[in-house]
Design a protein around this motif. Structure first.
Motif, PDB file in Angstrom:
ATOM      1  N   LEU A  27       0.792  -1.224   0.000  1.00 52.85           N
ATOM      2  CA  LEU A  27       0.000   0.000   0.000  1.00 52.85           C
ATOM      3  C   LEU A  27       0.828   1.278   0.000  1.00 52.85           C
ATOM      4  O   LEU A  27       0.300   2.344  -0.311  1.00 52.85           O
ATOM      5  CB  LEU A  27      -0.929   0.026   1.222  1.00 52.85           C
ATOM      6  N   ASP A  28       2.090   1.192   0.360  1.00 54.09           N
ATOM      7  CA  ASP A  28       2.904   2.390   0.532  1.00 54.09           C
ATOM      8  C   ASP A  28       4.199   2.265  -0.272  1.00 54.09           C
ATOM      9  O   ASP A  28       5.026   1.401   0.009  1.00 54.09           O
ATOM     10  CB  ASP A  28       3.224   2.578   2.015  1.00 54.09           C
ATOM     11  N   ILE A  29       4.391   3.144  -1.246  1.00 53.37           N
ATOM     12  CA  ILE A  29       5.605   3.066  -2.063  1.00 53.37           C
ATOM     13  C   ILE A  29       6.845   3.535  -1.305  1.00 53.37           C
ATOM     14  O   ILE A  29       7.957   3.254  -1.716  1.00 53.37           O
ATOM     15  CB  ILE A  29       5.459   3.839  -3.391  1.00 53.37           C
ATOM     16  N   TYR A  30       6.657   4.235  -0.200  1.00 52.74           N
ATOM     17  CA  TYR A  30       7.782   4.745   0.587  1.00 52.74           C
ATOM     18  C   TYR A  30       8.051   3.919   1.839  1.00 52.74           C
ATOM     19  O   TYR A  30       8.715   4.382   2.760  1.00 52.74           O
ATOM     20  CB  TYR A  30       7.528   6.207   0.971  1.00 52.74           C
ATOM     21  N   TRP A  31       7.584   2.681   1.871  1.00 51.84           N
ATOM     22  CA  TRP A  31       7.703   1.861   3.065  1.00 51.84           C
ATOM     23  C   TRP A  31       9.156   1.618   3.459  1.00 51.84           C
ATOM     24  O   TRP A  31       9.474   1.564   4.648  1.00 51.84           O
ATOM     25  CB  TRP A  31       6.949   0.540   2.888  1.00 51.84           C
ATOM     26  N   GLN A  32      10.061   1.476   2.480  1.00 53.48           N
ATOM     27  CA  GLN A  32      11.471   1.227   2.803  1.00 53.48           C
ATOM     28  C   GLN A  32      12.100   2.433   3.497  1.00 53.48           C
ATOM     29  O   GLN A  32      12.840   2.273   4.463  1.00 53.48           O
ATOM     30  CB  GLN A  32      12.253   0.877   1.542  1.00 53.48           C
ATOM     31  N   GLU A  33      11.802   3.620   3.002  1.00 52.31           N
ATOM     32  CA  GLU A  33      12.324   4.838   3.622  1.00 52.31           C
ATOM     33  C   GLU A  33      11.760   5.002   5.032  1.00 52.31           C
ATOM     34  O   GLU A  33      12.472   5.400   5.954  1.00 52.31           O
ATOM     35  CB  GLU A  33      11.986   6.075   2.779  1.00 52.31           C
ATOM     36  N   TYR A  34      10.483   4.660   5.181  1.00 56.82           N
ATOM     37  CA  TYR A  34       9.843   4.759   6.488  1.00 56.82           C
ATOM     38  C   TYR A  34      10.542   3.846   7.500  1.00 56.82           C
ATOM     39  O   TYR A  34      10.866   4.265   8.613  1.00 56.82           O
ATOM     40  CB  TYR A  34       8.354   4.403   6.366  1.00 56.82           C
ATOM     41  N   LEU A  35      10.788   2.597   7.095  1.00 57.81           N
ATOM     42  CA  LEU A  35      11.468   1.668   7.996  1.00 57.81           C
ATOM     43  C   LEU A  35      12.905   2.098   8.277  1.00 57.81           C
ATOM     44  O   LEU A  35      13.390   1.978   9.405  1.00 57.81           O
ATOM     45  CB  LEU A  35      11.450   0.246   7.425  1.00 57.81           C
ATOM     46  N   ALA A  36      13.595   2.601   7.250  1.00 58.99           N
ATOM     47  CA  ALA A  36      14.971   3.069   7.446  1.00 58.99           C
ATOM     48  C   ALA A  36      14.996   4.201   8.470  1.00 58.99           C
ATOM     49  O   ALA A  36      15.855   4.222   9.358  1.00 58.99           O
ATOM     50  CB  ALA A  36      15.574   3.521   6.122  1.00 58.99           C
ATOM     51  N   ASP A  37      14.051   5.115   8.367  1.00 56.28           N
ATOM     52  CA  ASP A  37      13.960   6.218   9.338  1.00 56.28           C
ATOM     53  C   ASP A  37      13.637   5.691  10.732  1.00 56.28           C
ATOM     54  O   ASP A  37      14.198   6.147  11.727  1.00 56.28           O
ATOM     55  CB  ASP A  37      12.891   7.234   8.922  1.00 56.28           C
ATOM     56  N   LEU A  38      12.728   4.740  10.798  1.00 54.69           N
ATOM     57  CA  LEU A  38      12.336   4.161  12.082  1.00 54.69           C
ATOM     58  C   LEU A  38      13.518   3.455  12.748  1.00 54.69           C
ATOM     59  O   LEU A  38      13.757   3.603  13.947  1.00 54.69           O
ATOM     60  CB  LEU A  38      11.181   3.178  11.879  1.00 54.69           C
ATOM     61  N   PHE A  39      14.299   2.711  11.963  1.00 53.30           N
ATOM     62  CA  PHE A  39      15.425   1.946  12.498  1.00 53.30           C
ATOM     63  C   PHE A  39      16.659   2.797  12.783  1.00 53.30           C
ATOM     64  O   PHE A  39      17.527   2.387  13.537  1.00 53.30           O
ATOM     65  CB  PHE A  39      15.808   0.833  11.522  1.00 53.30           C
ATOM     66  N   ARG A  40      16.746   3.971  12.176  1.00 49.85           N
ATOM     67  CA  ARG A  40      17.979   4.770  12.217  1.00 49.85           C
ATOM     68  C   ARG A  40      18.528   4.992  13.629  1.00 49.85           C
ATOM     69  O   ARG A  40      19.698   4.752  13.884  1.00 49.85           O
ATOM     70  CB  ARG A  40      17.753   6.121  11.521  1.00 49.85           C
ATOM     71  N   ASP A  41      17.719   5.441  14.556  1.00 49.50           N
ATOM     72  CA  ASP A  41      18.206   5.764  15.903  1.00 49.50           C
ATOM     73  C   ASP A  41      17.721   4.769  16.954  1.00 49.50           C
ATOM     74  O   ASP A  41      17.796   5.039  18.149  1.00 49.50           O
ATOM     75  CB  ASP A  41      17.763   7.185  16.288  1.00 49.50           C
ATOM     76  N   MET A  42      17.263   3.626  16.499  1.00 50.08           N
ATOM     77  CA  MET A  42      16.707   2.622  17.384  1.00 50.08           C
ATOM     78  C   MET A  42      17.818   1.715  17.933  1.00 50.08           C
ATOM     79  O   MET A  42      18.734   1.349  17.191  1.00 50.08           O
ATOM     80  CB  MET A  42      15.702   1.782  16.579  1.00 50.08           C
ATOM     81  N   PRO A  43      17.746   1.343  19.207  1.00 52.80           N
ATOM     82  CA  PRO A  43      18.722   0.394  19.745  1.00 52.80           C
ATOM     83  C   PRO A  43      18.689  -0.927  18.963  1.00 52.80           C
ATOM     84  O   PRO A  43      17.637  -1.361  18.484  1.00 52.80           O
ATOM     85  CB  PRO A  43      18.256   0.173  21.184  1.00 52.80           C
ATOM     86  N   GLU A  44      19.833  -1.557  18.849  1.00 54.41           N
ATOM     87  CA  GLU A  44      19.973  -2.787  18.071  1.00 54.41           C
ATOM     88  C   GLU A  44      19.027  -3.888  18.539  1.00 54.41           C
ATOM     89  O   GLU A  44      18.467  -4.623  17.718  1.00 54.41           O
ATOM     90  CB  GLU A  44      21.420  -3.278  18.132  1.00 54.41           C
ATOM     91  N   GLN A  45      18.825  -4.005  19.832  1.00 49.75           N
ATOM     92  CA  GLN A  45      17.936  -5.045  20.355  1.00 49.75           C
ATOM     93  C   GLN A  45      16.508  -4.849  19.851  1.00 49.75           C
ATOM     94  O   GLN A  45      15.841  -5.801  19.469  1.00 49.75           O
ATOM     95  CB  GLN A  45      17.942  -5.062  21.895  1.00 49.75           C
ATOM     96  N   TYR A  46      16.042  -3.601  19.807  1.00 47.42           N
ATOM     97  CA  TYR A  46      14.701  -3.326  19.296  1.00 47.42           C
ATOM     98  C   TYR A  46      14.620  -3.620  17.800  1.00 47.42           C
ATOM     99  O   TYR A  46      13.608  -4.117  17.312  1.00 47.42           O
ATOM    100  CB  TYR A  46      14.297  -1.876  19.559  1.00 47.42           C
ATOM    101  N   GLN A  47      15.685  -3.310  17.077  1.00 53.72           N
ATOM    102  CA  GLN A  47      15.717  -3.620  15.642  1.00 53.72           C
ATOM    103  C   GLN A  47      15.553  -5.125  15.427  1.00 53.72           C
ATOM    104  O   GLN A  47      14.755  -5.563  14.602  1.00 53.72           O
ATOM    105  CB  GLN A  47      17.033  -3.157  15.013  1.00 53.72           C
TER     106      GLN A  47
END
Length: 105
Positions: A27-47
């Motif tokens: 449904l979202d053509i920008y889903w990869q960018e969204y996930l990259a932004d979400l993961f960017r500053d997230m602790p490794e364990q949460y990733q």
């Protein structure tokens, strides 16, 4: 029953879980960018936890080294049925027989 330490090891904060669950590559053509932004500053364990608990269920592969995401495609019903050992042809024929027996339109 899982101990508190075991539960903490697979914990995902509510806000991150909700954001990850909202991702839908169909449904979202920008889903990869969204996930990259979400993961960017997230602790490794949460990733790792989001990858295991959310992304895999959505057929999204995460490459940890390159921090990229790839959609592996929707699971076809035939593939799903094989995973649950359902004979689709047999199930459909049973449905057809039930319609004939019970007069279901």
């Amino acid at each position: 029953m899982a101990s508190i330490l075991e539960r903490q090891a697979d914990y995902i904060p509510y806000d991150l879980r909700v954001q990850a669950l909202q991702v839908d590559p169909q449904l979202d053509i920008y889903w990869q960018e969204y996930l990259a932004d979400l993961f960017r500053d997230m602790p490794e364990q949460y990733q790792d936890n989001i990858n295991q608990q959310v992304l895999r269920n959505k057929n999204i592969a995460w490459d940890k080294t390159t921090q990229t995401f790839e959609y592996k495609g929707a699971q076809a019903f035939q593939e799903f049925a094989v995973g649950y050992q359902i004979n689709v042809t047999e199930e459909l024929s049973l449905g057809a027989r039930a319609k004939l027996l019970f007069g279901i339109a």
